[in-house]
Design a protein around this motif. Structure first.
Motif, mmCIF file in Angstrom:
data_model
loop_
_atom_site.group_PDB
_atom_site.id
_atom_site.type_symbol
_atom_site.label_atom_id
_atom_site.label_comp_id
_atom_site.label_asym_id
_atom_site.label_seq_id
_atom_site.Cartn_x
_atom_site.Cartn_y
_atom_site.Cartn_z
ATOM 1 N N GLU A 155 0.825 -1.201 0.000
ATOM 2 C CA GLU A 155 0.000 0.000 0.000
ATOM 3 C C GLU A 155 0.866 1.261 0.000
ATOM 4 O O GLU A 155 0.566 2.244 -0.692
ATOM 5 N N LEU A 156 1.941 1.226 0.772
ATOM 6 C CA LEU A 156 2.839 2.381 0.831
ATOM 7 C C LEU A 156 3.476 2.642 -0.540
ATOM 8 O O LEU A 156 3.579 3.797 -0.979
ATOM 9 N N LEU A 157 3.891 1.595 -1.220
ATOM 10 C CA LEU A 157 4.478 1.747 -2.551
ATOM 11 C C LEU A 157 3.454 2.297 -3.540
ATOM 12 O O LEU A 157 3.767 3.164 -4.362
ATOM 13 N N ALA A 158 2.205 1.796 -3.477
ATOM 14 C CA ALA A 158 1.157 2.238 -4.387
ATOM 15 C C ALA A 158 0.816 3.705 -4.168
ATOM 16 O O ALA A 158 0.673 4.489 -5.122
ATOM 17 N N VAL A 159 0.696 4.124 -2.895
ATOM 18 C CA VAL A 159 0.364 5.519 -2.586
ATOM 19 C C VAL A 159 1.484 6.448 -3.048
ATOM 20 O O VAL A 159 1.228 7.517 -3.621
ATOM 21 N N SER A 160 2.701 6.020 -2.833
ATOM 22 C CA SER A 160 3.841 6.845 -3.244
ATOM 23 C C SER A 160 3.920 6.954 -4.762
ATOM 24 O O SER A 160 4.230 8.015 -5.309
ATOM 25 N N ALA A 161 3.653 5.855 -5.468
ATOM 26 C CA ALA A 161 3.682 5.871 -6.928
ATOM 27 C C ALA A 161 2.597 6.790 -7.474
ATOM 28 O O ALA A 161 2.816 7.538 -8.441
ATOM 29 N N GLN A 162 1.410 6.745 -6.881
ATOM 30 C CA GLN A 162 0.325 7.626 -7.308
ATOM 31 C C GLN A 162 0.705 9.090 -7.102
ATOM 32 O O GLN A 162 0.383 9.961 -7.913
ATOM 33 N N ASN A 163 1.417 9.365 -6.026
ATOM 34 C CA ASN A 163 1.871 10.732 -5.756
ATOM 35 C C ASN A 163 2.880 11.197 -6.812
ATOM 36 O O ASN A 163 2.886 12.360 -7.222
ATOM 37 N N GLN A 164 3.742 10.239 -7.277
ATOM 38 C CA GLN A 164 4.726 10.561 -8.298
ATOM 39 C C GLN A 164 4.045 10.866 -9.633
ATOM 40 O O GLN A 164 4.467 11.770 -10.362
ATOM 41 N N VAL A 165 3.008 10.104 -9.952
ATOM 42 C CA VAL A 165 2.293 10.323 -11.216
ATOM 43 C C VAL A 165 1.623 11.692 -11.214
ATOM 44 O O VAL A 165 1.668 12.436 -12.199
ATOM 45 N N GLY A 166 0.963 12.006 -10.109
ATOM 46 C CA GLY A 166 0.354 13.323 -9.964
ATOM 47 C C GLY A 166 -0.901 13.528 -10.765
ATOM 48 O O GLY A 166 -1.368 14.667 -10.907
ATOM 49 N N SER A 167 -1.465 12.489 -11.342
ATOM 50 C CA SER A 167 -2.686 12.617 -12.149
ATOM 51 C C SER A 167 -3.685 11.554 -11.719
ATOM 52 O O SER A 167 -3.430 10.356 -11.865
#
Length: 430
Positions: A155-167
């Protein structure tokens, strides 16, 4: 002594019935057979056993689900501290801190801390998570609770990846959160899909339930009087056709009673305790009851019931005892399940030779045709041919069963010769 008392009791019952059946009253036969069956102690026990077992199972599932939900809620709200290293640069420190994580300076020391119990968990994120595995280390909390470590790391990896995408739009596309609404068309109209498959297949369920509940009783309905040596007395005042017809109708009524008793606890559980029992919700509005498949399904069910009823009654007329009839009964019932060995072909390639054979062979036709009808691969011409075939074959077998019962009812010590009964009939005609 038991056999003698049983014979006497049955004889007395049939003597009473004879007085009322002097005019070959079909209704009297049906009433007599129906109440005689449902009053038996074995029938009551067998009929009530399954509902009682279902109620006990539902009660246990209810209690277990309540406990599981409480445990899951406690685990979900519980937090634990962990350390992590991130070689990928994807993990957002603020998100990790919010989840209870702190950066570890030395991976080896972090693993050692988990081993000696001073740290609860450690996550090691590699430089390229697409090619390398995320290493998760945690203190053993039991098989079920240990899953929380990997869940938090993921979950932490997924949330961080979504933050990197920014969309949000790209995030939804990447995570599979996008919803799709599909429509298919048949003959210019929207095809019903799964909602149109389920209703016709209900007839297959009805067919199986009725045959499983009634087949053994159909087989023994004629054998019982034969083994008790009272058939000669019955046939002196009652036409064999009336007797067989009355038995079939009464057993069908008995089957309906059993089905209602069996379904009652399931229906009550669904209406009042569906959430606690984790039963799937059925959206009745999505079901499509097309007249053609529904009528075809009903006719196939009745035709199949007619065929198997005739065969079972004929077996009961031929065999001298229930034990000998059982050797034929098993393979006959197996014929209802054989089509499922070609289930994939029935759905994907209905024109295959084996599927065509199963579609038109009387003992496999009901199940095969009902499956094809449900999945929409049985065209109107095939449906008409199968329905006509089942009713014609079933009627002929029932007539043969009545003929065999006329002669087999007094054959107590050996199997009845079918050819011999027709020779006797010819001699009697001369």
């Amino acid at each position: 002594m038991k056999s003698s008392s049983r014979f006497t009791a049955n004889s007395m019952n049939w003597r009473k019935a004879e007085m009322a059946m002097g005019q070959h009253n079909l209704g009297t036969v049906i009433s007599f057979e129906f109440f005689r069956t449902i009053k038996k102690r074995g029938f009551v026990i067998a009929t009530l056993a399954l509902p009682v077992i279902l109620v006990l199972i539902f009660a246990l599932v209810y209690a277990s689900n309540a406990s599981t939900k409480d445990t899951a809620a406690a685990q979900k709200s519980a937090r634990f501290a962990f350390t992590y290293t991130d070689a990928s640069g994807i993990i957002v420190p603020a998100a990790a801190k919010l989840a209870g994580g702190t950066v570890a300076g030395d991976p080896a020391a972090a693993i050692a801390a988990v081993k000696d119990g001073t740290s609860e968990a450690y996550f090691a994120y590699p430089a390229d998570p697409a090619k390398e595995s995320v290493k998760v280390y945690g203190a053993d909390k039991g098989m079920f609770e240990n899953d929380k470590y990997q869940a938090v790391a993921k979950e932490l990896l997924a949330v961080s990846a979504q933050n990197q995408v920014g969309s949000p739009e790209l995030t939804a596309a990447l995570t599979g959160a996008v919803k799709f609404d599909s429509q298919t068309f048949k003959d210019g109209s929207v095809a019903p899909g799964v909602g149109g498959i389920i209703p016709p297949l209900l007839f297959l369920v009805v067919f199986y339930i009725s045959m499983i509940l009634l087949s053994n009783q159909m087989l023994n309905s004629t054998l019982e009087e034969k083994e008790n040596r009272v058939t000669e007395m019955i046939l002196t005042t009652l036409n064999p056709t009336t007797l067989i017809t009355g038995k079939i109708i009464s057993l069908f009524a008995v089957g309906l009673v059993q089905i209602l008793v069996f379904l009652a606890p399931v229906g009550l559980a669904y209406l009042f305790f569906r959430d606690r029992l984790a039963l799937p919700e059925v959206d009745l509005s999505s079901l499509v009851f097309e007249p053609g498949p529904m009528i075809t399904g009903a006719l196939l069910t009745l035709g199949g019931f007619t065929v198997f009823t005739g065969v079972l009654v004929a077996i009961g007329a031929i065999m001298p005892t229930a034990k000998e009839a059982g050797t034929v009964f098993g393979p006959l019932v197996a014929m209802m399940f054989i089509p499922f060995y070609t289930f994939s072909l029935i759905i994907s390639n209905p024109g295959a030779l084996i599927v065509q054979i199963f579609t038109y062979f009387p003992l496999t036709a009901p199940v095969t045709a009902l499956l094809r009808n449900g999945f929409g691969t049985l065209n109107p011409v095939e449906a008409t041919v199968v329905v006509v075939e089942l009713f014609v074959v079933g009627t002929l077998i029932l007539r043969l069963a009545v003929h065999l019962f006329r002669y087999g009812s007094i054959e107590y010590g050996r199997k009845l010769s079918i050819a011999g009964t027709f020779r006797r009939n010819e001699l009697a005609a001369k």
